[in-house]
Design an enzyme around this catalytic site. Structure first.
Site, PDB file in Angstrom:
ATOM      1  N   GLU A  80       0.876  -1.163   0.000  1.00  0.00           N
ATOM      2  CA  GLU A  80       0.000   0.000   0.000  1.00  0.00           C
ATOM      3  C   GLU A  80       0.923   1.225   0.000  1.00  0.00           C
ATOM      4  O   GLU A  80       1.794   1.339   0.868  1.00  0.00           O
ATOM      5  CB  GLU A  80      -0.890   0.013   1.247  1.00  0.00           C
ATOM      6  CG  GLU A  80      -1.876   1.153   1.164  1.00  0.00           C
ATOM      7  CD  GLU A  80      -2.802   1.266   2.370  1.00  0.00           C
ATOM      8  OE1 GLU A  80      -2.812   0.368   3.227  1.00  0.00           O
ATOM      9  OE2 GLU A  80      -3.513   2.277   2.433  1.00  0.00           O
ATOM     10  N   ARG A 107       5.236 -12.996   9.866  1.00  0.00           N
ATOM     11  CA  ARG A 107       5.839 -11.679   9.617  1.00  0.00           C
ATOM     12  C   ARG A 107       7.271 -11.643  10.130  1.00  0.00           C
ATOM     13  O   ARG A 107       7.629 -12.399  11.022  1.00  0.00           O
ATOM     14  CB  ARG A 107       5.099 -10.584  10.402  1.00  0.00           C
ATOM     15  CG  ARG A 107       3.699 -10.342  10.058  1.00  0.00           C
ATOM     16  CD  ARG A 107       3.129  -9.273  10.986  1.00  0.00           C
ATOM     17  NE  ARG A 107       3.503  -7.943  10.564  1.00  0.00           N
ATOM     18  CZ  ARG A 107       2.835  -7.261   9.638  1.00  0.00           C
ATOM     19  NH1 ARG A 107       1.793  -7.776   9.051  1.00  0.00           N
ATOM     20  NH2 ARG A 107       3.215  -6.052   9.300  1.00  0.00           N
ATOM     21  N   LYS A 143       3.938   0.889   9.736  1.00  0.00           N
ATOM     22  CA  LYS A 143       4.186   2.081   8.923  1.00  0.00           C
ATOM     23  C   LYS A 143       3.571   3.317   9.559  1.00  0.00           C
ATOM     24  O   LYS A 143       4.115   4.403   9.459  1.00  0.00           O
ATOM     25  CB  LYS A 143       3.613   1.877   7.516  1.00  0.00           C
ATOM     26  CG  LYS A 143       4.526   1.057   6.632  1.00  0.00           C
ATOM     27  CD  LYS A 143       4.058   1.084   5.195  1.00  0.00           C
ATOM     28  CE  LYS A 143       2.869   0.161   5.006  1.00  0.00           C
ATOM     29  NZ  LYS A 143       2.501   0.000   3.587  1.00  0.00           N
TER      30      LYS A 143
HETATM   31  P1  ATP Z   1       0.795  -1.803   8.076  1.00  0.00           P
HETATM   32  O1  ATP Z   1       2.121  -1.407   8.645  1.00  0.00           O
HETATM   33  O2  ATP Z   1      -0.106  -0.657   7.917  1.00  0.00           O
HETATM   34  O3  ATP Z   1       0.212  -3.020   8.710  1.00  0.00           O
HETATM   35  P2  ATP Z   1       1.720  -3.430   5.944  1.00  0.00           P
HETATM   36  O4  ATP Z   1       3.047  -3.525   6.570  1.00  0.00           O
HETATM   37  O5  ATP Z   1       0.798  -4.589   5.890  1.00  0.00           O
HETATM   38  O6  ATP Z   1       0.963  -2.206   6.563  1.00  0.00           O
HETATM   39  P3  ATP Z   1       1.587  -3.326   3.086  1.00  0.00           P
HETATM   40  O7  ATP Z   1       2.061  -2.264   2.202  1.00  0.00           O
HETATM   41  O8  ATP Z   1       0.173  -3.688   3.011  1.00  0.00           O
HETATM   42  O9  ATP Z   1       1.973  -2.861   4.495  1.00  0.00           O
HETATM   43  O10 ATP Z   1       2.468  -4.622   2.887  1.00  0.00           O
HETATM   44  C1  ATP Z   1       2.770  -5.154   1.622  1.00  0.00           C
HETATM   45  C2  ATP Z   1       3.123  -6.609   1.743  1.00  0.00           C
HETATM   46  O11 ATP Z   1       4.223  -6.783   2.617  1.00  0.00           O
HETATM   47  C3  ATP Z   1       1.985  -7.411   2.301  1.00  0.00           C
HETATM   48  O12 ATP Z   1       1.816  -8.579   1.510  1.00  0.00           O
HETATM   49  C4  ATP Z   1       2.402  -7.766   3.684  1.00  0.00           C
HETATM   50  O13 ATP Z   1       1.914  -9.028   4.057  1.00  0.00           O
HETATM   51  C5  ATP Z   1       3.926  -7.765   3.589  1.00  0.00           C
HETATM   52  N1  ATP Z   1       4.510  -7.379   4.872  1.00  0.00           N
HETATM   53  C6  ATP Z   1       4.291  -6.240   5.555  1.00  0.00           C
HETATM   54  N2  ATP Z   1       4.939  -6.238   6.730  1.00  0.00           N
HETATM   55  C7  ATP Z   1       5.619  -7.412   6.787  1.00  0.00           C
HETATM   56  C8  ATP Z   1       6.484  -8.010   7.750  1.00  0.00           C
HETATM   57  N3  ATP Z   1       6.794  -7.399   8.893  1.00  0.00           N
HETATM   58  N4  ATP Z   1       6.988  -9.234   7.473  1.00  0.00           N
HETATM   59  C9  ATP Z   1       6.700  -9.852   6.319  1.00  0.00           C
HETATM   60  N5  ATP Z   1       5.887  -9.346   5.388  1.00  0.00           N
HETATM   61  C10 ATP Z   1       5.348  -8.149   5.595  1.00  0.00           C
END
Ligand code: ATP
Ligand code: MG
Length: 567
Positions: free
Chosen positions: A43, A270, A280
């Site tokens: 996003e 994660r 974020k």
């Molecule tokens: P927020 O911080 O608002 O929860 P987000 O980290 O999910 O947002 P996105 O831009 O939606 O942000 O993430 C893009 C992709 O990265 C998604 O498929 C998400 O699953 C993956 N992702 C995000 N954070 C992690 C993490 N800490 N570890 C592994 N994958 C991640």
């Protein structure tokens, strides 16, 4: 973190992850014509962090390894938080990691038309309705996981009225928040996500790509699965929290699909890292509140922050590989990441001399005006990196803490009457010093050198225990060095009860030294070039460097400062 621990980690890891096992099974079974297509779906509401790197390595890595393709798809369904600045930075960071989406740069907003039509088709089939209740009421009517939800009084509105209202929502006739479109799934389902989820809301902020074309925007849950479907994604890899959303995604696809094909969602754990946080939203707060110098502050866990700090894509990928992909939530030790960068920089960096807190040494018996070039090995780990010449003269700088007026037992550095080797040059002996009586600060140290002890040409039997790094005073280049410590002094700053991670900000996370001296070979060093300052760690040239002053960020300290130089 010790090498044994790393080894144990490597040996206990399965040769391929469970995610890859599923993919291989599908390919073997000839599903999707034996093809794999994945996507990375950020996003654009912030910069990428190292958690995203874990997802990127899997999405792009699996596609590449199994002869498929990985799309980059921006999940841009919320114009309030999104911006092109983020789109650009995300693309830069993915390329930096070494991955490429070729021409497949997609946006959920490309599908707004299709998604709108699908919503209308759900309404026509009696599977969606406009709800005029406020969001908090809708949410309370949903009940709790142990208590079924209550139907909205608008649930059985007739199709015509729903179509009319939805169209008018999109024309901007209603205020934001005054009504929403909900899918009619199952208000009593044990899965909360199935209890008539909201699929469209009114937003009047213009979108960074579609402008004011739309006044209604799909919710992430309504856009995500269908976008995968529209793109022909075969394996939709995401983090564990989406496991409970899967039945809803499947329900939407059931209403949409016309063939046997459907994306397969596989969830993995994660990446979480000790002493930092991955949200974020919270990282944006740190930036906005000036707690850090920006998204690319070298203390941030963002990819641009890590890059500025001196991290390499190879080290990040190695770390991601070491932690692996599982179904178990965990918090990863930042020292493992530090291990990965040390391992990488050890192989690729030139060893140089940099003095952080200079103390001037005057070698009284060395001829004034004489300059000798001494030869130094660039990297003992890699002969092909060659050697370089470093000027030596009568006055050199050493570190202030390499000299003590009254040394403790087993102090093998410089003190009155003691001898040390200046690395690559001569053995010197301390004959006296000048101290400022008022401040107690040692201002100069006076030494003599033994001409028979020149490194590589020594004719002397003399042996000393200490070896110091140094920089010739007249040749030294001025530098600023930024030393970093952990941004937080709590292992899990964002996971605490009252949700105030600010309480755990480490007040000493940045220390700026402005009087440093580095050897002249660094004169033309460019931003992001990396070096090992002997005994002090790995350093990376910062963008703030100017013609008259170099600025360095310390990436990481050496594991064992003394073992290295004395061997
Ligand atoms: P927020 O911080 O608002 O929860 P987000 O980290 O999910 O947002 P996105 O831009 O939606 O942000 O993430 C893009 C992709 O990265 C998604 O498929 C998400 O699953 C993956 N992702 C995000 N954070 C992690 C993490 N800490 N570890 C592994 N994958 C991640
Ligand atoms: Mg997300």
């Amino acid at each position: 973190m010790s090498d044994e621990l790393i080894k144990e980690k490597e040996e206990s890891k399965p040769s391929i992850s469970f995610v890859e096992q599923f993919i291989v099974e599908d390919l073997k079974a000839g599903k999707n014509n034996g093809k794999i297509t994945t996507r990375f779906p950020p996003e654009p509401n912030g910069y990428l962090h190292i958690g995203h790197a874990k997802a990127i390595c899997l999405d792009f890595g699996m596609a590449k390894k199994h002869g498929g393709k990985c799309n980059l798809r921006f999940d841009d369904t919320n114009p309030i938080k999104e911006d092109v600045e983020y789109v650009d930075s995300i693309k830069e960071d993915i390329h930096w990691l070494g991955f490429d989406w070729e021409v497949r740069e997609y946006y959920a907003s490309d599908y707004f038309g299709k998604l709108y039509d699908f919503a209308v088709s759900l309404i026509k089939r009696g599977l969606a309705y406009v709800d005029d209740q406020p969001a908090d009421l809708i949410s309370s009517q949903k009940g709790t996981p142990s208590q079924p939800g209550v139907e909205s009084p608008y649930r059985n509105r007739d199709v015509k009225e729903n179509i009319d209202l939805f169209e008018r929502m999109n024309k901007g006739e209603f205020e934001e928040g005054s009504c929403v479109l909900r899918a009619k799934v199952d208000i009593t389902s044990p899965n909360m996500h199935m209890r008539d989820p909201i699929i469209y809301r009114i937003i009047k902020t213009p979108h960074h790509r579609t402008g004011s074309k739309w006044m209604v925007y799909p919710m992430y849950d309504f856009a995500h699965g269908q976008s995968d479907y529209f793109e022909g994604v075969t394996h939709s890899l995401c983090t564990l929290e989406f496991e409970v959303h899967r039945p809803l995604y499947d329900w939407f696809i059931d209403q949409l699909k016309t063939t046997e094909y459907r994306p397969r969602q596989i969830e993995f754990n994660r990446l979480n890292l000790t002493y930092t946080m991955m949200s974020k939203r919270k990282l944006l707060e740190l930036v906005k509140e000036g707690k850090v110098r920006g998204w690319d502050d070298p203390r941030m866990p963002t990819l641009c922050g890590l890059r500025r700090r001196g991290y390499t894509p190879e080290a990040i990928k190695r770390f991601v590989d070491l932690i692996g992909y599982t179904k178990v939530e965990a918090i990863n030790d930042v020292s493992l990441l530090e291990h990965a960068i040390r391992e990488d920089l050890n192989m690729r960096t030139t060893r140089v001399f940099g003095v952080l807190n200079p103390l001037k040494i005057i070698i009284k018996n060395y001829p004034e005006g004489k300059v000798e070039n001494v030869e130094l090995i660039n990297n003992p780990e890699d002969e092909s990196m060659g050697k370089r010449m470093v000027p030596f003269s009568r006055e050199v700088f050493i570190e202030q803490d390499d000299f003590m007026e009254v040394p403790p037992h087993k102090f093998f550095r410089l003190a009155p009457g003691m001898e040390v080797r200046l690395k690559g040059a001569y053995i010197i002996k301390c004959e006296g010093f000048k101290k400022n009586d008022k401040t107690g600060i040692i201002e100069e140290v006076y030494c003599t050198y033994d001409p028979a002890t020149k490194s590589g040409e020594s004719t002397s039997e003399k042996k000393v225990k200490g070896t110091l790094h140094w920089v010739s005073a007249q040749h030294a280049i001025d530098a600023e060095v930024r030393l970093y410590d952990r941004l937080f002094n709590h292992e899990d700053p964002a996971g605490q009860k009252d949700d105030d991670y600010r309480k755990f900000l480490n007040p000493d996370s940045l220390k700026v030294l402005t009087e440093c001296k580095v050897e002249p070979s660094l004169e033309s060093a460019k931003p992001l070039e990396k070096f090992q300052f002997q005994r002090l760690g790995y350093f990376c040239v910062d963008y703030d460097s100017t013609g008259s002053k170099l600025v360095f960020n310390r990436t990481v300290q050496l594991k064992d400062t003394w073992a290295k130089i004395n061997k």
